[in-house]
Design a protein around this motif. Sequence first.
Motif, PDB file in Angstrom:
ATOM      1  N   LYS A 140     -17.578  -3.071 -13.084  1.00 31.12           N
ATOM      2  CA  LYS A 140     -17.232  -1.921 -12.384  1.00 31.12           C
ATOM      3  C   LYS A 140     -15.843  -1.837 -12.290  1.00 31.12           C
ATOM      4  O   LYS A 140     -15.105  -2.633 -11.894  1.00 31.12           O
ATOM      5  CB  LYS A 140     -18.158  -2.160 -11.061  1.00 31.12           C
ATOM      6  N   VAL A 141     -15.457  -0.473 -12.094  1.00 30.30           N
ATOM      7  CA  VAL A 141     -13.845  -0.159 -11.837  1.00 30.30           C
ATOM      8  C   VAL A 141     -13.884   0.035 -10.355  1.00 30.30           C
ATOM      9  O   VAL A 141     -14.714   0.766  -9.907  1.00 30.30           O
ATOM     10  CB  VAL A 141     -13.415   1.051 -12.469  1.00 30.30           C
ATOM     11  N   LYS A 142     -13.012  -0.614  -9.477  1.00 32.09           N
ATOM     12  CA  LYS A 142     -12.877  -0.543  -8.302  1.00 32.09           C
ATOM     13  C   LYS A 142     -11.556  -0.191  -7.835  1.00 32.09           C
ATOM     14  O   LYS A 142     -10.683  -0.465  -8.372  1.00 32.09           O
ATOM     15  CB  LYS A 142     -13.175  -1.847  -7.537  1.00 32.09           C
ATOM     16  N   SER A 143     -11.687   0.518  -6.451  1.00 31.23           N
ATOM     17  CA  SER A 143     -10.174   0.964  -5.959  1.00 31.23           C
ATOM     18  C   SER A 143      -9.602  -0.189  -5.087  1.00 31.23           C
ATOM     19  O   SER A 143     -10.199  -1.148  -4.577  1.00 31.23           O
ATOM     20  CB  SER A 143     -10.322   1.997  -4.990  1.00 31.23           C
ATOM     21  N   ILE A 144      -8.334  -0.575  -5.563  1.00 30.19           N
ATOM     22  CA  ILE A 144      -7.665  -1.710  -4.748  1.00 30.19           C
ATOM     23  C   ILE A 144      -7.282  -1.189  -3.428  1.00 30.19           C
ATOM     24  O   ILE A 144      -6.452  -0.393  -3.077  1.00 30.19           O
ATOM     25  CB  ILE A 144      -6.241  -2.212  -5.698  1.00 30.19           C
ATOM     26  N   LYS A 145      -7.983  -1.758  -2.702  1.00 31.22           N
ATOM     27  CA  LYS A 145      -7.858  -1.166  -1.035  1.00 31.22           C
ATOM     28  C   LYS A 145      -6.654  -1.055  -0.406  1.00 31.22           C
ATOM     29  O   LYS A 145      -6.277  -0.418   0.441  1.00 31.22           O
ATOM     30  CB  LYS A 145      -8.937  -1.577  -0.118  1.00 31.22           C
ATOM     31  N   ASN A 146      -5.876  -2.272  -0.720  1.00 29.72           N
ATOM     32  CA  ASN A 146      -4.578  -2.577  -0.035  1.00 29.72           C
ATOM     33  C   ASN A 146      -3.158  -1.938  -0.727  1.00 29.72           C
ATOM     34  O   ASN A 146      -1.966  -1.999  -0.479  1.00 29.72           O
ATOM     35  CB  ASN A 146      -4.190  -4.015   0.251  1.00 29.72           C
ATOM     36  N   LEU A 147      -3.435  -1.115  -1.671  1.00 32.56           N
ATOM     37  CA  LEU A 147      -2.439  -0.044  -2.174  1.00 32.56           C
ATOM     38  C   LEU A 147      -2.935   1.180  -2.187  1.00 32.56           C
ATOM     39  O   LEU A 147      -3.715   1.676  -2.038  1.00 32.56           O
ATOM     40  CB  LEU A 147      -2.311  -0.371  -3.995  1.00 32.56           C
ATOM     41  N   CYS A 148      -1.840   2.135  -1.863  1.00 35.92           N
ATOM     42  CA  CYS A 148      -2.122   3.322  -1.534  1.00 35.92           C
ATOM     43  C   CYS A 148      -0.897   4.489  -2.126  1.00 35.92           C
ATOM     44  O   CYS A 148       0.121   4.060  -2.323  1.00 35.92           O
ATOM     45  CB  CYS A 148      -2.443   3.591  -0.115  1.00 35.92           C
ATOM     46  N   GLY A 149      -1.078   5.828  -1.845  1.00 30.96           N
ATOM     47  CA  GLY A 149      -0.119   6.536  -1.971  1.00 30.96           C
ATOM     48  C   GLY A 149       0.659   6.816  -0.666  1.00 30.96           C
ATOM     49  O   GLY A 149       0.258   6.359   0.283  1.00 30.96           O
ATOM     50  N   HIS A 150       1.643   7.563  -0.652  1.00 31.93           N
ATOM     51  CA  HIS A 150       2.502   7.786   0.776  1.00 31.93           C
ATOM     52  C   HIS A 150       3.417   9.138   0.546  1.00 31.93           C
ATOM     53  O   HIS A 150       3.641   9.795  -0.473  1.00 31.93           O
ATOM     54  CB  HIS A 150       3.580   6.735   0.500  1.00 31.93           C
ATOM     55  N   SER A 151       3.680   9.557   1.864  1.00 31.65           N
ATOM     56  CA  SER A 151       4.486  10.561   2.006  1.00 31.65           C
ATOM     57  C   SER A 151       6.085  10.209   1.558  1.00 31.65           C
ATOM     58  O   SER A 151       6.562   9.160   1.637  1.00 31.65           O
ATOM     59  CB  SER A 151       4.641  11.334   3.356  1.00 31.65           C
ATOM     60  N   ILE A 152       6.562  11.316   1.092  1.00 29.24           N
ATOM     61  CA  ILE A 152       8.093  11.018   0.447  1.00 29.24           C
ATOM     62  C   ILE A 152       9.137  12.111   1.435  1.00 29.24           C
ATOM     63  O   ILE A 152       8.803  13.233   1.672  1.00 29.24           O
ATOM     64  CB  ILE A 152       8.362  11.319  -0.927  1.00 29.24           C
ATOM     65  N   GLU A 153      10.240  11.644   1.927  1.00 29.25           N
ATOM     66  CA  GLU A 153      11.135  12.427   2.398  1.00 29.25           C
ATOM     67  C   GLU A 153      12.635  12.235   1.863  1.00 29.25           C
ATOM     68  O   GLU A 153      12.600  11.177   0.851  1.00 29.25           O
ATOM     69  CB  GLU A 153      11.395  12.122   3.879  1.00 29.25           C
ATOM     70  N   PRO A 154      13.672  12.908   1.886  1.00 31.65           N
ATOM     71  CA  PRO A 154      14.886  12.827   1.374  1.00 31.65           C
ATOM     72  C   PRO A 154      15.485  11.407   1.363  1.00 31.65           C
ATOM     73  O   PRO A 154      15.648  11.115   2.694  1.00 31.65           O
ATOM     74  CB  PRO A 154      15.708  14.000   1.761  1.00 31.65           C
ATOM     75  N   TYR A 155      15.740  10.924   0.410  1.00 30.91           N
ATOM     76  CA  TYR A 155      16.176   9.461   0.439  1.00 30.91           C
ATOM     77  C   TYR A 155      15.322   8.452   1.092  1.00 30.91           C
ATOM     78  O   TYR A 155      15.761   7.263   1.399  1.00 30.91           O
ATOM     79  CB  TYR A 155      17.740   9.379   1.074  1.00 30.91           C
ATOM     80  N   LYS A 156      14.002   8.755   1.183  1.00 36.53           N
ATOM     81  CA  LYS A 156      13.170   7.896   1.905  1.00 36.53           C
ATOM     82  C   LYS A 156      12.043   7.887   1.106  1.00 36.53           C
ATOM     83  O   LYS A 156      11.031   8.773   1.163  1.00 36.53           O
ATOM     84  CB  LYS A 156      12.948   8.267   3.393  1.00 36.53           C
ATOM     85  N   ILE A 157      11.690   6.797   0.272  1.00 35.99           N
ATOM     86  CA  ILE A 157      10.463   6.885  -0.577  1.00 35.99           C
ATOM     87  C   ILE A 157       9.078   6.530  -0.042  1.00 35.99           C
ATOM     88  O   ILE A 157       8.050   7.212  -0.098  1.00 35.99           O
ATOM     89  CB  ILE A 157      10.782   5.823  -1.703  1.00 35.99           C
ATOM     90  N   HIS A 158       9.109   5.878   1.098  1.00 35.80           N
ATOM     91  CA  HIS A 158       8.008   5.852   1.743  1.00 35.80           C
ATOM     92  C   HIS A 158       8.083   6.124   3.354  1.00 35.80           C
ATOM     93  O   HIS A 158       8.939   5.570   4.265  1.00 35.80           O
ATOM     94  CB  HIS A 158       7.395   4.396   2.002  1.00 35.80           C
ATOM     95  N   ALA A 159       7.718   7.485   3.800  1.00 36.42           N
ATOM     96  CA  ALA A 159       8.220   8.299   4.802  1.00 36.42           C
ATOM     97  C   ALA A 159       7.333   8.215   5.849  1.00 36.42           C
ATOM     98  O   ALA A 159       7.496   8.884   7.057  1.00 36.42           O
ATOM     99  CB  ALA A 159       8.380   9.768   4.361  1.00 36.42           C
ATOM    100  N   GLY A 160       6.191   7.136   5.997  1.00 44.50           N
ATOM    101  CA  GLY A 160       5.524   7.004   7.249  1.00 44.50           C
ATOM    102  C   GLY A 160       3.827   7.168   7.179  1.00 44.50           C
ATOM    103  O   GLY A 160       3.427   6.435   7.728  1.00 44.50           O
ATOM    104  N   LYS A 161       3.666   8.175   6.294  1.00 37.03           N
ATOM    105  CA  LYS A 161       2.015   8.206   6.179  1.00 37.03           C
ATOM    106  C   LYS A 161       1.469   7.844   4.825  1.00 37.03           C
ATOM    107  O   LYS A 161       2.228   8.045   3.500  1.00 37.03           O
ATOM    108  CB  LYS A 161       2.020   9.732   6.030  1.00 37.03           C
ATOM    109  N   SER A 162       0.568   7.089   4.958  1.00 36.99           N
ATOM    110  CA  SER A 162      -0.014   6.341   3.677  1.00 36.99           C
ATOM    111  C   SER A 162      -1.403   7.167   3.255  1.00 36.99           C
ATOM    112  O   SER A 162      -2.319   7.561   4.125  1.00 36.99           O
ATOM    113  CB  SER A 162      -0.389   4.934   3.937  1.00 36.99           C
ATOM    114  N   VAL A 163      -1.796   7.495   2.071  1.00 39.45           N
ATOM    115  CA  VAL A 163      -2.626   7.853   1.347  1.00 39.45           C
ATOM    116  C   VAL A 163      -3.692   6.884   0.822  1.00 39.45           C
ATOM    117  O   VAL A 163      -3.106   6.409  -0.241  1.00 39.45           O
ATOM    118  CB  VAL A 163      -2.308   9.101   0.281  1.00 39.45           C
ATOM    119  N   PRO A 164      -4.723   6.709   1.471  1.00 39.09           N
ATOM    120  CA  PRO A 164      -5.545   5.595   0.957  1.00 39.09           C
ATOM    121  C   PRO A 164      -6.452   5.756  -0.183  1.00 39.09           C
ATOM    122  O   PRO A 164      -6.461   7.447  -0.546  1.00 39.09           O
ATOM    123  CB  PRO A 164      -6.524   5.541   2.303  1.00 39.09           C
TER     124      PRO A 164
END
Length: 214
Positions: free
Chosen positions: A164-188
């Motif tokens: 079965k293919v499963k989602s890796i729960k402790n990795l996610c997407g994220h918001s981005i701001e200028p010069y800031k790759i992880h800007a505070g919000k995580s997309v599960p």
Amino acid sequence: MDRLLMYDLKSLRKGAECHRQVRKFAQQIIRPGKKLIDICNQIENMNRFLINKNGLDCGIAFPTGCSINHVAAHYTPNPGDERTIEYNDVCKIDYGTQVNGYIIDCAFTVAFNPMYDNLLLAVKDATETGLKSAGIDVRLCDIGEAIQEVMESYECVINGKTHKVKSIKNLCGHSIEPYKIHAGKSVPIVKNNDHTKMEEGEVYAIETFGSTGK
């Protein structure tokens, strides 16, 4: 409105076009037997050339990731690393461009053995589902649930065994701001209870990670 005015769409588009062309180049040079460090150096050199690197104004957004097999993300080979990519490997290439601080963060997966085709298809379908689900006032938990549902609808047969293919729960997407790759919000990429909403004028990286492991 303040957030909308903060973003320079021209810079984002330039970074995105450079990223697209670098990806096309990378897909042509990655072959079995090639050193990971050489792959990363070639990608970064092409990135610098196409973006017309100029100090902190434009260039590489972060070190190129070149993660093999059970390493899901964020591995970058250092000088002297002799590891190569081989026919039976699954390799994740993750690199970024930035123009005036506006970052484009995107990745793709390379696998030469066709037995991994369904794994790659699962992640691609899940990513596209996340992109379609995203929008103003959408809850982050709803995006994660949609991604997980699609990801885990797939199976992959590896060496005669069905996984079965499963989602890796402790990795996610994220918001981005200028010069800031992880800007505070995580997309599960799994269902959770985060009712935080996407807001107008925000920029996100929708990232999905699929695995046949534990």
